[in-house]
Design a protein around this motif. Structure first.
Motif, mmCIF file in Angstrom:
data_model
loop_
_atom_site.group_PDB
_atom_site.id
_atom_site.type_symbol
_atom_site.label_atom_id
_atom_site.label_comp_id
_atom_site.label_asym_id
_atom_site.label_seq_id
_atom_site.Cartn_x
_atom_site.Cartn_y
_atom_site.Cartn_z
ATOM 1 N N GLY A 181 0.867 -1.071 -0.063
ATOM 2 C CA GLY A 181 0.033 -0.087 -0.133
ATOM 3 C C GLY A 181 0.763 1.344 -0.087
ATOM 4 O O GLY A 181 1.792 1.304 0.539
ATOM 5 N N THR B 69 -2.534 3.435 1.555
ATOM 6 C CA THR B 69 -3.059 2.957 2.851
ATOM 7 C C THR B 69 -2.566 3.551 4.274
ATOM 8 O O THR B 69 -3.084 3.227 5.096
ATOM 9 N N ASP C 7 -1.282 -3.975 4.402
ATOM 10 C CA ASP C 7 -1.415 -2.919 3.799
ATOM 11 C C ASP C 7 -1.093 -3.342 2.234
ATOM 12 O O ASP C 7 -0.075 -3.174 1.862
ATOM 13 N N VAL D 123 -2.180 -3.154 -2.177
ATOM 14 C CA VAL D 123 -3.076 -2.427 -3.143
ATOM 15 C C VAL D 123 -2.995 -3.269 -4.447
ATOM 16 O O VAL D 123 -1.698 -3.716 -4.633
ATOM 17 N N VAL E 198 -8.071 -2.641 -2.004
ATOM 18 C CA VAL E 198 -7.299 -1.857 -1.188
ATOM 19 C C VAL E 198 -7.357 -2.744 0.378
ATOM 20 O O VAL E 198 -8.382 -2.905 0.655
#
Length: 515
Positions: free
Chosen positions: A75, A98, A458, A460, A486
């Motif tokens: 993230g 994040t 965390d 993506v 996410v």
């Protein structure tokens, strides 16, 4: 025979381990970890808030996400985000962020701010530095500090804190306020020097010395932004590097693109020379040729500021429209705390775009958005901060496009369309580099910015062929597209490209409190 038997046992154990159920499994994605260099198709298992497994072998989970043809990355970590309301965080989540940290400006009192944030819905991780400007305002006005952005905005109507050198009593008071913030867990010292350029050399040195003493960083919006000397951008960057060298402090330069204006090659050369000598200086930039700032900022005052900044009223934008000289004067006199967009480089000019690209693509420069809060005009025409919980954001809400698209603009423009950065390098600039900037004195960050077993989940997941920023200067209220999933601390914040309205998995990022 014995060897075959033992080998079979190990295979069976491995298969059993990999077949176990995970809370979440993401399958068949291109996993990119900027620290180990992993770039391969893998399956990823998550238990609780951590990454539990990364493997070529099949996995099963209570929730399974098919990431075929998609990229899995850590993230994105935004070290420079002013917007901390729910709407701000949601727009950031839609572009794969994040963790959002208010480090350049910071806030005071830190304990009050963290307590308030814990009461709010926070889909993203959050944290802040101790705000030097808040301490300075309090020392000069005798009011506050108050842990709200409006405290900084309202103080724009006073000039003394921006222009005067602090006497010994005021110096002691403002330094005590900043130090108290560090004792309460601030992530370093925010030095928004461009908003109070009249401070003395001794004051900035004292801040750097305090940071060194506490083993934390300063995050500086440098004193000057000017294409002309004296008091130019080159001088301001040189001042920061000198303090880092003299004190040993880690000193971070905020948005070197907007601070350097047309002098970016000279200032980047200073950074390269400092880093080559082991001076602890780090750097960030955002991928836009326009800043967002209060119209009453000190840099837009005094004789010759237009020449120094290569700007007129037409360089300022409020909402969808450029300002006239009359409007600029009116807002500076009557509503100086109003945030406006300032076009310091014209991205339609190839020469100006090349200057911006130099800052974004430099290997030492990480990406940070400088995202600002979302705003609206009230019935009187005043600009107010939007603090609602509607999603999508109401049509009359506006901001700077970087608040909704800085990270996806990197993936679209700099990676896919123009090929100025590799995908791996772009991800490093937006995840690992920010984590490494803080991890020496913020232990939580050692588990962020990486896709490895034991790291925080965390994450993506995005489509590299479609991920894009949609926000423009005329209409910034457009979420990014192409981000599929996410996760923040192992919980879904974006699922199948749609925001989860009830997401509330963000955690405070904070240093240990002094006892």
């Amino acid at each position: 025979m014995y060897r075959t038997f033992v080998s079979s046992i190990f295979v069976a154990i491995a298969t059993t381990c990999l077949a176990q159920d995970y809370d979440i499994v993401i399958t068949n994605g291109r996993v990119i970890d900027p620290e180990t260099g992993l770039d391969a198709i893998r399956n990823l298992g998550i238990n609780g808030s951590e990454i539990a497994a990364i493997s070529e072998y099949a996995m099963e989970g209570s929730v399974e996400i098919d990431a075929t043809d998609l990229v899995l990355a850590p993230g994105f970590i935004d070290l420079h985000a002013h917007g901390m309301n729910l709407g701000d965080m949601r727009m950031q989540a839609m572009q794969g962020v994040t963790t959002v940290l208010e480090l350049e400006s910071g806030i005071l009192p830190i304990a009050d701010w963290y307590a308030e944030m814990e009461r709010r819905q926070t889909p993203l991780n959050y944290g802040a530095s101790a705000a030097w400007t808040f301490g300075r305002i309090a020392a000069f006005t005798g009011e506050g500090p108050v842990a709200e952005l409006s405290y900084f905005q309202d103080a724009q109507r006073f000039d003394d804190w921006k222009t005067q050198i602090a006497d010994p009593l005021r110096m002691a008071e403002l330094l005590d306020l900043v130090e108290q913030g560090l004792k309460e867990g601030a992530l370093g010292i925010g030095v928004n020097a461009g908003y109070a350029p009249g401070y003395g050399q001794k004051e900035y040195f004292a801040l750097a010395n305090m940071a060194a003493g506490y083993g934390v960083a300063t995050y500086t919006h440098v004193r000057y932004a000017s294409n002309l000397e004296p008091q130019g951008s080159f001088e301001a960057i040189k001042e920061l590097i000198a303090n880092a060298a003299l004190t040993g402090a880690h000193m971070h330069i905020c948005h070197i693109n907007s601070s350097s204006l047309e002098d970016i090659h000279a200032t980047l050369d200073l950074v390269e020379r400092a880093q080559a000598q082991g001076i602890n200086v780090t750097v960030e930039a955002y991928p836009y040729g326009a800043a967002n700032t209060v119209v009453g900022a000190a840099m837009f005052s005094g004789d010759g500021w237009r020449e120094r900044m290569s700007s007129t009223a037409q360089n300022f934008q409020l909402g969808a429209d450029r300002m006239t000289e009359q409007e600029l004067a009116d807002y500076q006199d009557n509503e100086p705390g109003t945030f406006v967009t300032w076009h310091f480089l014209d991205e339609n000019d190839p020469d100006a775009l090349a200057l911006l690209d130099a800052s974004v693509t430099h290997p030492a420069v990480m990406i940070a958005s400088d995202a600002v809060f979302w705003s609206y005009f009230d019935e009187s025409g005043a600009v107010l901060n939007y603090e609602g919980s509607d999603w999508p954001l109401p049509d009359n809400v506006f901001s700077h496009p970087r608040s909704a698209g800085a990270f996806t603009k990197i993936l679209r423009s700099y990676v896919r369309e123009r090929g100025l950065l590799s995908l791996e390098e772009a991800i490093r600039k937006m995840s690992l580099m920010p984590a490494q900037t803080l991890e020496e004195f913020v232990p939580q960050m050692r588990k962020k910015g990486r896709l490895q077993v034991g790291m925080d989940a965390d994450i993506v997941v995005f489509d590299p062929t479609t991920v894009s920023d949609l926000a423009t200067y005329e209409n910034a209220n457009q979420p990014a597209k192409g981000v599929h999933t996410v996760l923040v601390n192992g919980s879904l914040v974006v699922e199948n490209g749609e925001l989860k309205i009830d997401a509330d998995s963000g955690q405070p990022i904070r240093r240990e409190l002094e006892r």
